[in-house]
Motif scaffolding. Structure first.
Motif, PDB file in Angstrom:
ATOM      1  N   TYR A  19       0.847  -1.188   0.000  1.00 38.64           N
ATOM      2  CA  TYR A  19       0.000   0.000   0.000  1.00 38.64           C
ATOM      3  C   TYR A  19       0.878   1.231   0.000  1.00 38.64           C
ATOM      4  O   TYR A  19       2.056   1.184   0.338  1.00 38.64           O
ATOM      5  N   LEU A  20       0.286   2.333  -0.415  1.00 40.62           N
ATOM      6  CA  LEU A  20       1.022   3.579  -0.530  1.00 40.62           C
ATOM      7  C   LEU A  20       0.068   4.707  -0.178  1.00 40.62           C
ATOM      8  O   LEU A  20      -1.099   4.674  -0.584  1.00 40.62           O
ATOM      9  N   VAL A  21       0.546   5.667   0.585  1.00 39.68           N
ATOM     10  CA  VAL A  21      -0.249   6.842   0.907  1.00 39.68           C
ATOM     11  C   VAL A  21       0.541   8.059   0.460  1.00 39.68           C
ATOM     12  O   VAL A  21       1.677   8.254   0.881  1.00 39.68           O
ATOM     13  N   LEU A  28      -3.328   4.001  -2.112  1.00 41.11           N
ATOM     14  CA  LEU A  28      -3.427   2.854  -3.011  1.00 41.11           C
ATOM     15  C   LEU A  28      -3.225   1.599  -2.195  1.00 41.11           C
ATOM     16  O   LEU A  28      -2.287   1.522  -1.397  1.00 41.11           O
ATOM     17  N   VAL A  29      -4.103   0.633  -2.381  1.00 42.41           N
ATOM     18  CA  VAL A  29      -3.950  -0.697  -1.798  1.00 42.41           C
ATOM     19  C   VAL A  29      -3.925  -1.635  -2.983  1.00 42.41           C
ATOM     20  O   VAL A  29      -4.805  -1.597  -3.843  1.00 42.41           O
ATOM     21  N   THR A  30      -2.906  -2.473  -3.044  1.00 43.21           N
ATOM     22  CA  THR A  30      -2.685  -3.230  -4.255  1.00 43.21           C
ATOM     23  C   THR A  30      -2.290  -4.673  -3.990  1.00 43.21           C
ATOM     24  O   THR A  30      -1.810  -4.997  -2.917  1.00 43.21           O
ATOM     25  N   SER A  31      -2.503  -5.493  -4.992  1.00 40.88           N
ATOM     26  CA  SER A  31      -2.036  -6.874  -4.922  1.00 40.88           C
ATOM     27  C   SER A  31      -0.676  -7.019  -5.593  1.00 40.88           C
ATOM     28  O   SER A  31      -0.041  -8.047  -5.481  1.00 40.88           O
ATOM     29  N   LEU A  32      -0.246  -5.985  -6.279  1.00 40.00           N
ATOM     30  CA  LEU A  32       0.992  -6.116  -7.038  1.00 40.00           C
ATOM     31  C   LEU A  32       2.200  -5.569  -6.297  1.00 40.00           C
ATOM     32  O   LEU A  32       2.091  -4.639  -5.508  1.00 40.00           O
ATOM     33  N   ASN A  33       3.332  -6.187  -6.571  1.00 38.44           N
ATOM     34  CA  ASN A  33       4.601  -5.641  -6.114  1.00 38.44           C
ATOM     35  C   ASN A  33       4.945  -4.485  -7.039  1.00 38.44           C
ATOM     36  O   ASN A  33       4.641  -4.535  -8.235  1.00 38.44           O
ATOM     37  N   LEU A  34       5.553  -3.463  -6.517  1.00 34.82           N
ATOM     38  CA  LEU A  34       5.920  -2.331  -7.363  1.00 34.82           C
ATOM     39  C   LEU A  34       7.223  -2.648  -8.100  1.00 34.82           C
ATOM     40  O   LEU A  34       8.265  -2.047  -7.859  1.00 34.82           O
ATOM     41  N   THR A  35       7.117  -3.622  -9.004  1.00 34.40           N
ATOM     42  CA  THR A  35       8.260  -4.085  -9.780  1.00 34.40           C
ATOM     43  C   THR A  35       7.901  -4.099 -11.260  1.00 34.40           C
ATOM     44  O   THR A  35       6.723  -4.160 -11.627  1.00 34.40           O
ATOM     45  N   ARG A  36       8.894  -4.064 -12.099  1.00 35.32           N
ATOM     46  CA  ARG A  36       8.683  -4.127 -13.546  1.00 35.32           C
ATOM     47  C   ARG A  36       7.929  -5.400 -13.920  1.00 35.32           C
ATOM     48  O   ARG A  36       7.026  -5.387 -14.746  1.00 35.32           O
ATOM     49  N   LYS A  37       8.280  -6.528 -13.281  1.00 34.26           N
ATOM     50  CA  LYS A  37       7.621  -7.796 -13.580  1.00 34.26           C
ATOM     51  C   LYS A  37       6.115  -7.694 -13.361  1.00 34.26           C
ATOM     52  O   LYS A  37       5.322  -8.092 -14.216  1.00 34.26           O
ATOM     53  N   CYS A  38       5.703  -7.166 -12.207  1.00 34.52           N
ATOM     54  CA  CYS A  38       4.273  -7.093 -11.917  1.00 34.52           C
ATOM     55  C   CYS A  38       3.552  -6.078 -12.804  1.00 34.52           C
ATOM     56  O   CYS A  38       2.391  -6.274 -13.151  1.00 34.52           O
ATOM     57  N   CYS A  43      -1.295 -10.376 -13.644  1.00 35.19           N
ATOM     58  CA  CYS A  43      -2.658  -9.871 -13.529  1.00 35.19           C
ATOM     59  C   CYS A  43      -2.867  -9.486 -12.068  1.00 35.19           C
ATOM     60  O   CYS A  43      -2.861 -10.346 -11.191  1.00 35.19           O
ATOM     61  N   ASP A  44      -2.997  -8.203 -11.802  1.00 36.12           N
ATOM     62  CA  ASP A  44      -3.127  -7.683 -10.445  1.00 36.12           C
ATOM     63  C   ASP A  44      -4.201  -6.602 -10.408  1.00 36.12           C
ATOM     64  O   ASP A  44      -4.810  -6.293 -11.427  1.00 36.12           O
ATOM     65  N   ALA A  45      -4.389  -6.014  -9.243  1.00 34.01           N
ATOM     66  CA  ALA A  45      -5.367  -4.929  -9.097  1.00 34.01           C
ATOM     67  C   ALA A  45      -4.838  -3.881  -8.133  1.00 34.01           C
ATOM     68  O   ALA A  45      -4.041  -4.183  -7.243  1.00 34.01           O
ATOM     69  N   ILE A  46      -5.316  -2.664  -8.345  1.00 32.74           N
ATOM     70  CA  ILE A  46      -5.016  -1.553  -7.445  1.00 32.74           C
ATOM     71  C   ILE A  46      -6.341  -0.883  -7.096  1.00 32.74           C
ATOM     72  O   ILE A  46      -7.125  -0.559  -7.986  1.00 32.74           O
ATOM     73  N   ALA A  47      -6.596  -0.697  -5.814  1.00 35.44           N
ATOM     74  CA  ALA A  47      -7.745   0.081  -5.360  1.00 35.44           C
ATOM     75  C   ALA A  47      -7.206   1.444  -4.943  1.00 35.44           C
ATOM     76  O   ALA A  47      -6.248   1.534  -4.173  1.00 35.44           O
ATOM     77  N   ILE A  48      -7.811   2.488  -5.472  1.00 34.06           N
ATOM     78  CA  ILE A  48      -7.411   3.860  -5.155  1.00 34.06           C
ATOM     79  C   ILE A  48      -8.555   4.514  -4.398  1.00 34.06           C
ATOM     80  O   ILE A  48      -9.704   4.445  -4.826  1.00 34.06           O
TER      81      ILE A  48
END
Length: 175
Positions: A19-21, A28-38, A43-48
């Motif tokens: 998550y990031l504030v 942002l709450v997310t299922s993804l790692n903040l990486t180039r691969k993800c 297939c991931d999601a971000i809730a803003i």
């Protein structure tokens, strides 16, 4: 940019939350790692959200974790925090389903939740589970649930014992 890094030093609980504030929001709450691969291959999601209660709750959680304090008691119900309340909140949401439960989770292995999903299916609820398959090019990495087509849960929280009971995880309930 003024960013500061604070290592998480709990010797038992792994910090897996994503998550990031930004300042006073959004969060942002997310299922993804903040990486180039993800960003390119999963297939991931971000809730803003701009919800001030969620933004404050996540800021308080981050500060508490950084300073080694227990999770804040004033977190809104929309935030699911593991390991402290994740199992109870996820179980309650699954039990509230009246028509359908759709899950994307490549790590769905928790015996209790697998059994609960089976019992919900036996009770006539449509239960669809998408695991570690590929969807076109992306690999399923996301941890998402949609209940009755109106309540979504998005975040790092996998339906696995390790995630539910032993890791710092964050998910957001979105109606």
């Amino acid at each position: 940019t003024g960013a500061r890094i604070f290592p998480y030093t709990d010797s038992v609980v792994k910090y897996h939350a994503k998550y990031l504030v930004a300042d006073d929001g959004p969060a942002l709450v997310t299922s993804l790692n903040l990486t180039r691969k993800c960003f390119g291959k999963t297939c991931d999601a971000i809730a803003i959200t701009h919800d001030p209660d969620v933004v404050k709750g996540l800021r308080d959680l981050m500060a508490g974790d950084r300073e080694g304090r227990p999770i804040p008691e004033t977190l809104p119900d929309r935030i699911i925090i593991g390991p402290e309340g994740a199992r109870k909140q996820i179980t309650a949401l699954i039990e509230q389903a009246r028509r359908s439960i759709r899950v994307i989770d490549a790590k769905l292995t928790d015996p209790g939740l697998v059994s609960l999903l089976r019992s919900r299916r036996a009770a006539g609820i449509s239960v669809e589970v998408y695991g570690a398959k590929r969807y076109a090019a992306p690999r399923s990495h996301g941890k998402m649930m949609l209940i009755d087509g109106r309540v979504a849960i998005v975040g790092s929280l996998a339906l696995a014992a390790l995630s539910l009971d032993f890791r710092r995880e964050v998910a957001l309930v979105v109606e």
